[in-house]
Design a protein around this motif. Structure first.
Motif, PDB file in Angstrom:
ATOM      1  N   ASN A 155       7.731  12.121   0.140  1.00 40.62           N
ATOM      2  CA  ASN A 155       7.310  10.999   0.532  1.00 40.62           C
ATOM      3  C   ASN A 155       7.611  10.020  -0.704  1.00 40.62           C
ATOM      4  OD1 ASN A 155       5.020  11.154  -1.100  1.00 40.62           O
ATOM      5  ND2 ASN A 155       3.896  12.306   0.566  1.00 40.62           N
ATOM      6  N   LEU A 156       7.266   8.623  -0.444  1.00 42.57           N
ATOM      7  CA  LEU A 156       7.579   7.891  -1.435  1.00 42.57           C
ATOM      8  C   LEU A 156       6.659   7.943  -2.641  1.00 42.57           C
ATOM      9  CD1 LEU A 156       9.813   5.816  -1.272  1.00 42.57           C
ATOM     10  CD2 LEU A 156       8.191   4.082  -0.541  1.00 42.57           C
ATOM     11  N   SER A 157       5.465   8.595  -2.506  1.00 46.74           N
ATOM     12  CA  SER A 157       4.651   8.842  -3.630  1.00 46.74           C
ATOM     13  C   SER A 157       5.244   9.808  -4.437  1.00 46.74           C
ATOM     14  CB  SER A 157       3.321   8.985  -3.207  1.00 46.74           C
ATOM     15  OG  SER A 157       2.505   9.446  -4.267  1.00 46.74           O
ATOM     16  N   GLN A 158       5.647  10.819  -3.835  1.00 53.63           N
ATOM     17  CA  GLN A 158       6.315  12.122  -4.483  1.00 53.63           C
ATOM     18  C   GLN A 158       7.558  11.702  -5.330  1.00 53.63           C
ATOM     19  OE1 GLN A 158       6.615  14.398  -0.869  1.00 53.63           O
ATOM     20  NE2 GLN A 158       4.762  16.095  -1.535  1.00 53.63           N
ATOM     21  N   ILE A 159       8.154  10.943  -4.492  1.00 54.96           N
ATOM     22  CA  ILE A 159       9.501  10.563  -4.992  1.00 54.96           C
ATOM     23  C   ILE A 159       9.341   9.526  -6.326  1.00 54.96           C
ATOM     24  CG2 ILE A 159      11.645   8.882  -5.005  1.00 54.96           C
ATOM     25  CD1 ILE A 159      11.832   9.828  -1.874  1.00 54.96           C
ATOM     26  N   ALA A 160       8.359   8.643  -6.253  1.00 54.34           N
ATOM     27  CA  ALA A 160       7.875   7.856  -7.411  1.00 54.34           C
ATOM     28  C   ALA A 160       7.266   8.728  -8.592  1.00 54.34           C
ATOM     29  CB  ALA A 160       6.965   6.985  -7.104  1.00 54.34           C
ATOM     30  N   HIS A 161       6.614   9.696  -8.370  1.00 56.08           N
ATOM     31  CA  HIS A 161       6.272  10.600  -9.381  1.00 56.08           C
ATOM     32  C   HIS A 161       7.456  11.328 -10.077  1.00 56.08           C
ATOM     33  CE1 HIS A 161       3.609  13.403 -11.662  1.00 56.08           C
ATOM     34  NE2 HIS A 161       4.378  14.423 -10.923  1.00 56.08           N
ATOM     35  N   GLN A 162       8.315  11.888  -8.918  1.00 55.26           N
ATOM     36  CA  GLN A 162       9.355  12.499  -9.579  1.00 55.26           C
ATOM     37  C   GLN A 162      10.331  11.795 -10.393  1.00 55.26           C
ATOM     38  OE1 GLN A 162      11.561  15.033  -6.806  1.00 55.26           O
ATOM     39  NE2 GLN A 162      13.253  14.768  -7.782  1.00 55.26           N
TER      40      GLN A 162
END
Length: 188
Positions: free
Chosen positions: A143-150
C-alpha cells in the motif's frame, strides 16, 4: 591492486550478467562487478579493450574514461542501486552516502553532476524514486504507506505530493490507468 573500469548504462542485474559475459568472452576474469563498474586485477590489453568496448556498445553500454563521465556514472549507479535494489533504507542522507561511496566531497559531486547532466542530484534521486513508486504501484503488493516507508519518504502526503509534481497525477490515478507508462532506468 585492483583497477576499476566504469561503464555507462549498467543499471540492473541483467546488465551485470551481460557485462560479466562480455569480459569473460574477452578472456578477462573480473574480480568484482557491480552497477556501473568492473574491478579487474590487471587492465585488459588494447585488443581486449577494443573487443570489450565494441561488444558493450552493441548492447547499449559505454566504457568511460576515468574523468568526469566516470564520476557521473558512479553517482548514478550508486543512486540506482540504493533506490531500486537495496532492501535496507539508508541510515544516512544521500549526500553522505554518495560522498562515502565515491570518496569525494558532496559539494564537488553535486556541482559536477549539475553541470554535466543539467539537473541536480536531488532531482535525479527524485526521478528514480518516482520510477520505483510506479513499479511498486503497478505490482500492487504494497500500500502507499508501505511504499512511502520503503523509499524513505517522511509521509504518504510527501510521496503523493512529489509523485503528482513529477507525473501530473496522484498515485491513485496512476494506479487506475489501464496502460502504465514507465521509463527505463538508463533514460532517467
Amino acid at each position: 591492486m585492483a583497477e576499476t573500469i566504469y561503464i555507462k548504462n549498467m543499471v540492473c542485474p541483467r546488465c551485470i550478467a551481460a557485462v560479466t559475459e562480455t569480459f569473460h568472452q574477452a578472456g578477462i576474469a573480473p574480480e568484482r562487478i557491480s552497477l556501473g563498474e568492473v574491478q579487474v586485477t590487471t587492465m585488459p590489453d588494447e585488443l581486449q579493450l577494443e573487443k570489450i568496448q565494441s561488444t558493450l556498445e552493441a548492447q547499449g553500454f559505454e566504457l568511460l574514461n576515468r574523468g568526469k563521465s566516470a564520476i557521473i556514472a558512479q553517482i548514478k549507479s550508486a543512486i540506482i542501486e540504493q533506490v531500486h535494489y537495496s532492501k535496507e533504507p539508508l541510515k544516512v542522507n544521500f549526500s553522505t552516502y554518495l560522498s562515502e561511496k565515491i570518496h569525494q566531497e558532496y559539494g564537488s559531486l553535486s556541482r559536477l553532476f549539475s553541470s554535466v547532466e543539467g539537473v541536480t542530484i536531488e532531482k535525479f534521486i527524485t526521478s528514480q524514486k518516482i520510477e520505483k513508486v510506479k513499479e511498486l504501484l503497478h505490482y500492487d503488493e504494497l500500500n502507499l504507506s508501505q511504499i512511502a516507508h520503503q523509499l524513505d519518504y517522511s509521509s504518504v502526503a510527501h510521496l503523493s505530493s512529489q509523485f503528482k509534481k513529477e507525473t501530473g497525477m496522484t498515485p491513485s490515478a496512476f494506479k487506475k490507468q489501464k496502460t502504465i507508462s514507465r521509463n527505463t532506468l538508463d533514460q532517467l
